[in-house]
Design a protein around this motif. Structure first.
Motif, PDB file in Angstrom:
ATOM      1  N   THR A 110       0.816  -1.215   0.000  1.00 22.95           N
ATOM      2  CA  THR A 110       0.000   0.000   0.000  1.00 22.95           C
ATOM      3  C   THR A 110       0.849   1.264   0.000  1.00 22.95           C
ATOM      4  O   THR A 110       0.395   2.321  -0.436  1.00 22.95           O
ATOM      5  N   CYS A 111       2.076   1.154   0.502  1.00 21.90           N
ATOM      6  CA  CYS A 111       2.917   2.338   0.649  1.00 21.90           C
ATOM      7  C   CYS A 111       4.304   2.109   0.058  1.00 21.90           C
ATOM      8  O   CYS A 111       4.756   0.970  -0.088  1.00 21.90           O
ATOM      9  N   ASN A 125       1.508   6.933  -1.150  1.00 19.73           N
ATOM     10  CA  ASN A 125       0.429   5.980  -1.377  1.00 19.73           C
ATOM     11  C   ASN A 125       0.715   5.269  -2.700  1.00 19.73           C
ATOM     12  O   ASN A 125       0.738   5.909  -3.749  1.00 19.73           O
ATOM     13  N   SER A 128      -2.484   5.466  -5.293  1.00 15.74           N
ATOM     14  CA  SER A 128      -2.822   6.763  -5.908  1.00 15.74           C
ATOM     15  C   SER A 128      -1.582   7.514  -6.367  1.00 15.74           C
ATOM     16  O   SER A 128      -1.698   8.509  -7.099  1.00 15.74           O
ATOM     17  N   HIS A 132       1.654  10.711   1.002  1.00 15.40           N
ATOM     18  CA  HIS A 132       0.787  10.371   2.130  1.00 15.40           C
ATOM     19  C   HIS A 132       1.255  11.058   3.410  1.00 15.40           C
ATOM     20  O   HIS A 132       0.479  11.723   4.089  1.00 15.40           O
TER      21      HIS A 132
END
Length: 476
Positions: A110-111, A125, A128, A132
């Motif tokens: 996710t990161c 992120n 996207s 973040h």
């Protein structure tokens, strides 16, 4: 035993980093490119080299699934690539524009963390591609980063020697001077360790630096008991600054590379040196172990990447307990049992065994009583011979089971994998077992307990080939 099986010499300048997925090897260089190779034969992919960066590429890393590759550069960008076609997915610019020295994906994909020369650390992120969270260290450039296997923490290292621990919300939990003159690399072992305190999930952390040492730490964290970083020991095998370190997939070995041009492989339990590799002719800048199989890549300022293969039996790998292992004979069909009977000079019993549908599992469970009462074998001598041969088979199976490399065992079934697949957590599982796991609405990783970013399962062909090669050697 470890042997050099391949040398890659395609880069035109220093090799800065190498990284494995389950099927690919990525390398990056001062020559501004990233190259991708297939693990099946080490041929370069058709869409390699990957070109975008305008200055040296310092680091590259795969997402846990292996579908995305990240690279970062002096040009101040971190680029995400589609590994299947080489297309750029995103270009993430460090807000300060400072050269980016290191990047790492979180275990759940996710990161992505990127660390820069001005000490800034960015948590992006990875879906996207937007910033973040951000933070910074007080002094020095960020040159090292590693996520804990459970994803609760990540560690950064600076050129001033500071080791800093961050939680998943980018809060600084701890910082201390780990290496005089500067830190160069760090890596977490994927295997948890016991530290004598209940409720704490503990992992080994290795760090190395300009002080010529590789240090071992134990890191633990729980929401109830909090965070602890405990220094354990120092490995002093190198005679010059240590530039890189990495744990093997099974957590049993640690490798380091140095300015002294050598690569040292340690047994992490005894901290003894297993091997010293001296093939490179200039500084060793990077090293990486493959997931699931014992392949090691080492890169150097001599512009080459060496691929090393280990003999599992000489390295004392961690093994699963015999009671958890699937005995190969249990997989035998009735025809396999018939073939075994003929090989034992018991072909007269083939008809009886087939009539009673004796497969491998049933064969191992046969007793003196079942041979007499169920299979109606009247001859005492024949029954004794069959039992003796079955006992020999049980002994052989027991011995064979104790030798199975741990990376060939499914974490769910604790059995040898026949159809391994990679889940989005980056770990490999038996396909049927993982499908059943997900179908029961368990959308968390069996290994990390984190939510799976995707239910897609990717065949791990490299691991399957390794298992088949191992079986060919051991099942004769």
């Amino acid at each position: 035993m470890v042997k050099l099986i391949h040398t890659l010499a395609d880069h035109g300048d220093d090799v800065n980093c190498c990284a494995f997925s389950s099927s690919l090897l990525a390398t990056c260089s001062l020559d501004k490119t990233i190259r991708l190779y297939s693990l099946s034969d080490f041929t370069e992919l058709a869409h390699s080299p990957l070109k975008f960066h305008t200055y040296a590429v310092h680091c590259c890393c795969f997402s846990p699934s292996g579908h995305i590759l990240a690279s970062c550069s002096t040009d101040g960008t971190t680029v995400l690539w589609n590994t299947q076609n080489g297309q750029t997915l995103a270009v993430m610019v460090q807000p300060s524009g400072s050269p980016v020295r290191v990047c790492r994906f979180s275990p759940d994909s996710t990161c992505l963390v990127s660390g820069a020369a001005d000490g800034t650390v960015i948590l992006w992120n990875a879906q996207s591609y937007k910033l973040h969270r951000c933070g910074s260290v007080e002094d020095g450039s960020l040159v090292a980063c590693a996520f804990s296997p459970d994803g609760n923490l990540f560690v950064t290292g600076s050129s001033c020697g500071d080791l800093t621990v961050w939680d998943d919300k980018m809060r600084c939990l701890h910082s201390e001077k780990a290496h005089d003159l500067g830190m160069t690399c760090c890596d977490f072992s994927s295997q948890p360790v016991s530290d004598g305190e209940q409720g704490l999930q503990c992992f080994r952390l290795a760090s190395c630096g300009q002080d010529c040492q590789t240090k071992i730490w134990v890191v633990s964290f729980s929401h109830i008991l909090g965070f602890k970083l405990k220094y354990k020991s120092a490995l002093s095998g190198h005679s010059a600054p240590v530039l890189t370190c990495a744990f093997s997939y099974n957590g049993q070995m640690l490798v380091s590379g140095s300015v002294d041009k050598s690569v040292i492989v340690y047994d992490i339990n005894t901290e003894n040196i297993l091997h010293t590799l001296t093939q490179h002719t200039r500084y060793v800048t990077t090293c990486a172990f493959a997931p699931n199989i014992l392949l090691l890549a080492t890169g150097s300022m001599d512009k080459t990447v060496n691929i090393w293969q280990f003999d599992p039996e000489t390295l004392g790998q961690a093994r699963s307990t015999e009671g958890q292992l699937k005995q190969f004979t249990e997989d035998w069909s009735e025809d396999d049992v018939s073939a075994w009977l003929c090989a034992q000079d018991l072909k007269d019993l083939v008809g009886v065994f087939k009539m009673n549908n004796i497969d491998g599992r049933e064969l191992l469970n046969l007793t003196k009583e079942s041979l007499a009462d169920d299979l109606k074998i009247e001859s005492l001598g024949l029954r004794s011979k069959v039992l003796r041969k079955i006992e020999e088979l049980r002994t052989k199976v027991k011995t064979l089971s104790s030798e199975i490399p741990d990376e060939f065992i499914c974490p769910i079934t604790r059995e040898l994998m026949q159809d391994p697949v990679i889940a989005s957590d980056g770990y490999s599982y038996e396909k049927e077992a993982m499908e059943n796991w997900i179908s029961k609405k368990k959308r968390t990783s069996p290994m990390t307990n984190l939510v799976l970013s995707s239910a897609v399962l990717t065949p791990n062909r490299t691991l399957k080939m390794a298992i088949n090669r191992w079986l060919e050697t051991h099942q004769k």
